[in-house]
Design a protein around this motif. Sequence first.
Motif, short mmCIF file in Angstrom:
data_model
loop_
_atom_site.label_atom_id
_atom_site.label_comp_id
_atom_site.label_asym_id
_atom_site.label_seq_id
_atom_site.Cartn_x
_atom_site.Cartn_y
_atom_site.Cartn_z
N ALA B 237 36.18 42.69 39.78
CA ALA B 237 35.41 42.43 41.22
C ALA B 237 36.02 43.29 41.97
CB ALA B 237 36.53 41.29 41.42
N PRO B 238 35.74 44.32 42.58
CA PRO B 238 36.37 45.64 43.11
C PRO B 238 36.61 45.39 44.74
CG PRO B 238 34.43 45.75 42.71
CD PRO B 238 34.20 44.90 42.36
N ARG B 239 38.05 45.85 45.21
CA ARG B 239 38.81 44.69 46.79
C ARG B 239 38.65 46.40 47.32
NH1 ARG B 239 38.97 41.39 43.26
NH2 ARG B 239 40.91 39.94 43.28
N SER B 240 38.80 45.95 47.81
CA SER B 240 38.43 46.79 49.30
C SER B 240 39.81 47.76 49.03
CB SER B 240 38.66 46.38 50.74
OG SER B 240 39.82 45.79 51.27
N GLY B 241 40.24 49.04 49.54
CA GLY B 241 41.30 49.79 49.37
C GLY B 241 41.69 50.10 47.75
N ALA B 242 40.91 50.00 47.30
CA ALA B 242 40.47 50.39 45.53
C ALA B 242 40.91 51.75 44.89
CB ALA B 242 39.20 50.03 44.60
N TYR B 243 41.61 52.03 44.53
CA TYR B 243 41.68 53.85 44.26
C TYR B 243 40.92 53.77 42.84
CZ TYR B 243 45.00 57.55 43.50
OH TYR B 243 45.54 59.05 43.45
N THR B 244 39.15 54.98 43.85
CA THR B 244 38.49 55.45 42.72
C THR B 244 38.43 56.53 42.23
OG1 THR B 244 36.91 55.68 44.87
CG2 THR B 244 37.42 53.82 43.14
N LYS B 245 39.93 57.60 42.75
CA LYS B 245 40.28 59.08 41.97
C LYS B 245 40.76 58.76 40.82
CE LYS B 245 41.45 59.88 47.14
NZ LYS B 245 43.29 59.94 47.61
N PRO B 246 40.48 59.79 39.88
CA PRO B 246 40.67 60.29 38.50
C PRO B 246 41.60 59.33 38.21
CG PRO B 246 40.57 62.24 39.78
CD PRO B 246 40.37 61.63 40.88
N VAL B 247 42.22 58.37 37.58
CA VAL B 247 43.57 57.79 36.59
C VAL B 247 43.67 57.97 35.58
CG1 VAL B 247 44.34 55.80 36.21
CG2 VAL B 247 43.35 55.96 38.99
N VAL B 248 44.64 58.19 35.30
CA VAL B 248 45.39 58.21 33.57
C VAL B 248 45.77 56.82 33.48
CG1 VAL B 248 46.23 59.61 31.56
CG2 VAL B 248 44.27 60.73 33.13
N LEU B 249 45.07 56.20 32.35
CA LEU B 249 45.91 55.09 31.98
C LEU B 249 46.54 55.53 30.70
CD1 LEU B 249 47.12 52.30 32.39
CD2 LEU B 249 44.77 51.50 30.99
N LEU B 250 47.92 55.61 30.74
CA LEU B 250 49.44 55.78 29.37
C LEU B 250 49.22 54.28 28.70
CD1 LEU B 250 51.74 57.90 31.43
CD2 LEU B 250 49.42 58.43 29.76
N THR B 251 49.33 53.86 28.01
CA THR B 251 49.49 52.87 27.20
C THR B 251 50.30 53.23 25.69
OG1 THR B 251 47.24 52.92 25.83
CG2 THR B 251 47.02 52.12 27.48
N ASP B 252 50.41 51.94 25.17
CA ASP B 252 51.35 52.40 23.62
C ASP B 252 51.40 51.11 23.16
OD1 ASP B 252 53.44 51.41 24.83
OD2 ASP B 252 54.91 52.74 24.70
N ARG B 253 51.86 51.26 21.96
CA ARG B 253 52.27 49.61 20.94
C ARG B 253 52.81 48.67 21.98
NH1 ARG B 253 48.15 48.99 17.36
NH2 ARG B 253 48.68 50.34 15.19
N GLY B 254 53.59 48.74 22.65
CA GLY B 254 54.25 48.30 23.38
C GLY B 254 53.38 47.07 24.59
N THR B 255 52.08 47.83 24.75
CA THR B 255 51.00 47.21 26.23
C THR B 255 51.00 45.88 25.07
OG1 THR B 255 50.53 49.71 26.88
CG2 THR B 255 49.33 47.93 27.27
N GLY B 256 51.52 45.17 25.62
CA GLY B 256 50.42 43.66 24.75
C GLY B 256 49.81 42.56 25.29
N SER B 257 49.16 41.86 24.71
CA SER B 257 48.99 40.59 25.50
C SER B 257 47.88 40.64 26.99
CB SER B 257 49.66 39.74 25.95
OG SER B 257 49.57 38.03 25.90
N ALA B 258 47.99 40.23 28.05
CA ALA B 258 47.79 40.71 29.05
C ALA B 258 47.55 42.07 29.66
CB ALA B 258 48.57 39.71 30.48
N GLY B 259 48.25 43.02 29.13
CA GLY B 259 48.74 43.85 29.33
C GLY B 259 47.39 45.14 28.32
N GLU B 260 47.07 44.18 26.99
CA GLU B 260 45.88 44.88 26.91
C GLU B 260 44.47 44.23 27.52
OE1 GLU B 260 46.28 45.10 22.17
OE2 GLU B 260 47.41 43.05 23.03
#
Lengths: 277, 348
Positions: B237-260
Motif C-alpha cells: 500500500a504505497p505511502r507518501s514519501g516513498a523511496y522509489t530510487k534504486p534499492v539493494v535489499l540484503l538478505t541471508d539465512r538470518g532473515t526469517g519469519s516476518a523478515g521473509e
Amino acid sequence: MNRLLKNLLAAGCLLGGTTLGFSQTKSENPGAELTVSYLRGTQKLHDLQASPMMYFTDYNGINLDYKRMKGRNRWEFGSEAKTGSMIAPALGTREFQFEEGGEGFLLIPTQYFGEIRAGYQRGLIQNEKQETYLGVNLRNQIHYADGLAMNTWAMNLLGLGVRYTHLLKLGTKHQILGDFQLPIFAFVARMPFSNVVSQPETSQFKSFMSGSTFTSVNQFQQPEIRIAYRYRLARRSSLELGYSYDWLHYSKPQTIKKSNHELGLSWVYHFQFSPAK
Amino acid sequence: MKQLIKTSLFASLFVCGLGLVSCNELMLGEEPSQGPVSTFEYLWSTFDDHYGLFEVKQLDWDEVHAEFSTKVNDQMSADELFDLFSEMLSRLNDGHVWMVKPNPGFRRFDSGPSFPDGTFDLDLIRESLSEETSFGPADNPLVLFGKFKNTNIGYLYLDHLGQAPGFYEDHIRTALAALAGTDELVFDARGIEGGDDRSAQIVASYFAEERKLYMKTRFKQSANPGDFSDWILWQLAPRSGAYTKPVVLLTDRGTGSAGETFTLAMRQNENVEIVGDFTFGAFSDNPKWELPNGWIVAMSTGDFRDQSGISYEGIGLEPDEVVINTPEEVSNGTDRALIRALSILLEN
C-alpha cells in the motif's frame, strides 16, 4: 433537680432523635444508590484452546455500581476490574529460558479482566417483607492474559440475559439479597483455532473482535448466582457482604469451561430520597 | 415446624450446591495424564489437528505416529522422552517448530535447519557510514540509517520487525525523509529474524509505487485435514514519501519469519534488487501449545504463499544475486554481500 431535668431532657432528645431517624428511614426510600466493592475471588479455567491443564487465578478487584430506583423500575449500570496471577496447580511454577545457557524466567501469566454492564428490572412484588424483580441485563466481559503457555490469551463475551433478584427485608436494618442471571444471547470472541490473529492493515484488537460469533443459551451457558447480606449503617449508607458464583461453558473452537467463586465487601451510598408511598 | 423444615431444606440445598460447584472435574472437565504415553499422544494429535504445513511438506503424520508410538512408554525418563519428541519433530524440518522443557535441566530443541552465525556484523558497516542516526540501544539499535562515506548511497537497517506497526510508520518515514537526498539505498534485512507481518507490510510499502498483491496466508480452522480459513490477501500500500530510487535489499539465512514476508513484499517493488543468501525459510506464525507435562512446543498453524501460490517454507527466498558471506570473511572485516550491493548501485 436541675440535674434530673437535664438528664430527662437529654433522654427525651435522644428518644426524639431516634424516633425521627427511625421514622425517616421508614418514610423515605432512596431513589438511587452507589456501590463500591472490593472483590476477592478464585477463577478456575480449563480452556482447551490454550492448554490441556487447568489454571487457577486468585484475583483482587473493584466494582462500581450505580442503581436508580423509581416505583417498580430499576436501572443499573456497573463496571468491574480484576487482576491476578494464573497458576496451573498440576504444573507448578515453571522456570524457562529463551535458550540453553540463557537467563531463566518464571512463566506466571497475569490475567486482567473486567466487565461493564447495564440492566433494567421491573418489580414483581414490593412489600414490607420482600421485593422481587425480573429484567434484562446487557454485559460485556473481557479477559486478557499475556504469557499463558507463552501465548496471548483473550476472550470477550457480550451477553444479553435475564436477571431475577429477590430481596428479603429483615427489619429496617437487615436485608438478604439473592440474584440470578443467565445470558440468553451472546457474541463470543475467542482466540481462533490456529491461535493466530493477524490481518493486514488491521489492529490485532479489531481482528480479534471481528472473529466474534453469535450464539445462544443452547451452546453458550454462563449462569451466575449471588447472595448477599446488607446492613443499614445509617440513613445514607449500608455495608454489604456478598458471595457470587458463575460457571461458563462454550465449545468453539475448542471447549472452554470456567468458574468463579467471588466474595465482595461493599459500601453502599443511598441518595435521591423520596417519601414512601 | 414448617419454618424449620423450610430452613433445613434451603440450607441442605445450599450446602449441596456449594459441594457441586467445588468439584473441579464435574464443573471443569478432566485433565489428561502427565505420563510419557499420554503426553506423546497429546503432542502428536495437537500437531495433527493444528499444524498447517503437512500438505506443503508432503509429510504423512500418521506414518510418523506409527513409527514413534512404539518407542514411547511410561517408564521413560524426561530426557529420553525429550529426545524422542525431538526426533519426531525433526521430521517436520520447520524453523518455526521448537520445544522447551523447563528447569531444572532446561532443554530446547529446534526442528529447522541451522546455519553458521557470524555472516553479518553491523559494527563493520557502521565504520563505513559517514552519517548515522539510530533508535534504540546504541550497541543494538532497532533502527539505524546513514550514508556511506564518500558516496551518495544511503543505508537503512532494522534489527527486527517486532514493534507495533505504528513504530515503523513513524521511524521509516523519518529515516526516508533524512535519506531523501541520496541517489540509492542499501536496505539491510540480514538482522531481521522476525516480528509482525503487518509491520513488514508497512515498511515494504514505503518502497512501493503501486498497490500489488505479494502474499496470501491462511490458517487451520478445525482439526479436519485441509480445513483452512479463506486466503487473507496482503498487498503493498504505497505511502507518501516513498523511496522509489534504486534499492539493494540484503538478505541471508538470518532473515526469517516476518523478515521473509517483508522480503516477499519487497520483491514486488521494481526498484529493488536482492543480493545475499537465501532467507531462512520459515514464514508462518507459530503460536505455542502446552503439553500435559508442562513442556511448551511452538508450531506453524498457517500456510503462507507468495502472490502466485508458491510456498517457500523450508526453502527460503532466493536472492537475485547470490553472494554468501563466510564467518571468516566477516571476522576479517570483509562483507562481500555489501561490497556487491554497493558496486551494483554505483554502476547505475
